[in-house]
Design an enzyme around this catalytic site. Structure first.
Site, PDB file in Angstrom:
ATOM      1  CG  ASP A 153      -1.672  -1.210   1.344  1.00 48.78           C
ATOM      2  OD1 ASP A 153      -1.563  -2.256   0.746  1.00 48.78           O
ATOM      3  OD2 ASP A 153      -2.450  -1.237   2.501  1.00 48.78           O
ATOM      4  CD  GLU A 166      -6.808  -4.307   3.805  1.00 48.98           C
ATOM      5  OE1 GLU A 166      -6.159  -5.181   4.648  1.00 48.98           O
ATOM      6  OE2 GLU A 166      -6.825  -4.484   2.529  1.00 48.98           O
TER       7      GLU A 166
END
Length: 523
Positions: A40, A225
């Protein structure tokens, strides 16, 4: 001797097929780490002339693990300077290890929090999830704070961490921004397995108060998320600014095809406390075999965990997002070395009024045009149940702009990175844009990798516009000025590939075909 030579050749062929030698899969136009695993994007913030990119990073290997924040800076969001690990995983005196999971960063202007030394002009604040383990046992996830007084080069952990702890193992990914109307900070987090976003407020970045929740709604097939809440300008159907804006909440979750991850978005309103979905503005659900209930950001499998930049300068129209090129279904198995994972081109975000509601529109930032190298133009080409080769073999690193009229053809499109026994097919058929990577090269490293992606798409005045980036191991397609995007990884086994165009079962016209070689962002 023949057996030895044959063994050497077979070993080399296997290594080439696995991306270990011979094939350079490192994209030329987007961020990759010098080595090791990334996932990420984190802490996306502009500060004092630099765009910061922090990211989930394993300093010790080319698979997921030992999560820390890697770090790079850029003057233009394209050319990056690699810096040492910013916030490393750490182990305390009682043997508990804290991994540095995802989060965001903000500029505390004037150092109002008092976290940086007295006299500091600004303070750079990182908010991240501490994932605490003891041996193989996970104990808790909570939100921590670290700060920097030297433009992010060194970081100090807040001595009263955690700043937010609800006693959960699935509470993560803080992403904060300054809410000007009420002179406060707003933080979006997720209660991952509850499929809820939780919104908190603070005046000092250290003490946080729960304001509201959003969800569960949309896709709940995977954990939630990487939330991102931001105000997005609204444009007319013709692409002209209206002067209005709406709030958009981004959540990384599931995907229409079962057991993959993707990113969804919700259009609504935010009053400083609560995000409320606006059904009249939210795009209609995209029909699929799994009745996917959300609005997809990207219809490919390799754009995930996308979050917005904070504190953008006036010279860079916003909002701007970055996403991660990979998918958890096969992420650790990608055939790349010594690195694994890449970031997308930075995307400028708007909303466009359409008959289906307010549609998210994504375009590469204007600066991406500076990466265009040698240009090749083709005259309009009419095809009737036939194909034509545009390039026999060209380096698989280019931008291609195509305008086509599907006409009567049942299928019309392009074959990219075409080799002896491989090709990646981008085609329009039955009202859908499809990207087929089942024969795109090395697809055998994971049974989850070969796939066909599709996005609903309508011609505009009989024309479909495609802006295609083929970048070594990435295909990123922006359709109809960014109303639909499909992003997929591919792993050709030949360093140069052909480009064909085709029309099947009818006639179609390729009105415009322009190709630019991509300039590398690294010297």
């Amino acid at each position: 001797m023949k057996q030895i030579i044959l063994s050497i050749v077979m070993t080399a062929m296997t290594q080439i097929a696995n991306g270990q030698i011979g094939i350079d899969y490192r994209p030329q136009s987007r961020f990759t780490p010098p080595k090791n695993w990334i996932n990420d994007p984190n802490g996306l913030v502009y500060h004092d002339g630099e765009y910061h990119l922090f990211y989930q990073y394993n300093p010790f290997g080319n698979v997921w693990g030992h999560m820390s924040w890697g770090h790079a800076v850029s003057k233009d969001l394209l050319h990056w300077e690699h810096l040492p690990v910013a916030i490393p995983e750490f182990t305390d005196s009682d043997g508990k290890t804290t991994a540095i999971f995802s989060g965001g960063a903000v500029v505390d202007k004037g150092n109002r929090s008092g976290l940086c030394p007295a006299g500091s002009k600004d303070c750079l604040i990182a908010l991240y999830t501490g994932n605490v383990t003891a041996g193989d046992k996970q104990l808790v996830q909570y939100q921590n704070l670290a700060y920097s007084a030297d433009k992010g080069r060194t970081w100090k952990q807040y001595d009263k961490n955690p700043i937010l702890d609800i006693g959960s193992k699935e509470f993560r990914d803080p992403n904060a921004f300054w809410y000007e109307p009420e002179q406060k900070w707003v933080m979006a987090t997720v209660k991952a397995t509850e499929h809820r976003a939780a919104f908190y407020s603070s005046t000092d970045l250290k003490n946080w108060t729960l304001m509201s929740h959003f969800g569960p709604v949309g896709d709940t097939s995977k954990v939630w998320e990487c939330p991102g809440l931001m105000q997005v300008p609204v444009h007319t159907e013709a692409g002209q600014p209206t002067g209005r804006s709406k709030w958009v909440l981004f959540i990384s979750a599931g995907f229409p095809q079962k057991d993959y991850v993707g990113t969804q978005y919700f259009v609504g309103d935010f009053d400083g406390k609560t995000f409320t979905l606006d059904p009249a503005a939210q795009p209609k659900p995209v029909p699929s075999a799994n009745d996917y209930a959300g609005a997809l950001v990207d219809y490919g499998k390799d754009y995930y965990a996308a979050v917005p930049y904070n504190n953008l300068p006036a010279s860079q129209p916003g909002p701007v997002m970055l996403g991660w090129h990979n998918n958890w279904a096969y992420g650790n198995e990608l055939p790349t070395t010594p690195f694994k994972g890449a970031m997308s081109l930075p995307r400028q975000i708007t909303l466009r009024q359409t008959q289906d509601g307010l549609q998210l529109v994504q375009q590469p930032i204007e600066g991406v045009r500076t990466l265009r190298g040698a240009q090749t133009n083709r005259q309009a080409i009419q095809l009737t149940s036939q194909s034509q080769t545009l390039e026999k073999a060209t380096d698989n690193a280019y931008e291609l702009e195509v305008e086509l009229k599907p006409g009567t053809a049942k299928r019309v499109g392009l074959k990219l990175a075409k080799g002896t026994n491989e090709e990646t097919i981008l085609q329009y058929t039955d009202g859908k844009l499809q990207l087929d990577r089942r024969r795109s090269g090395n697809v055998s490293f994971s049974p989850r990798f070969p796939s066909v992606e599709e996005a609903p798409l309508r011609p505009k005045n009989g024309v479909i516009k495609l802006r295609i980036f083929v970048d070594k191991s990435v295909v990123e397609v922006f359709a109809n000025d960014g109303e639909r995007v499909i992003t997929d990884l591919i792993f050709p086994t030949e360093t140069a590939g052909g480009i064909d165009i085709f029309a099947e079962e009818g006639s179609a016209e390729f009105v415009k075909l322009t190709r630019w070689a991509l300039k590398p962002i690294r010297q």
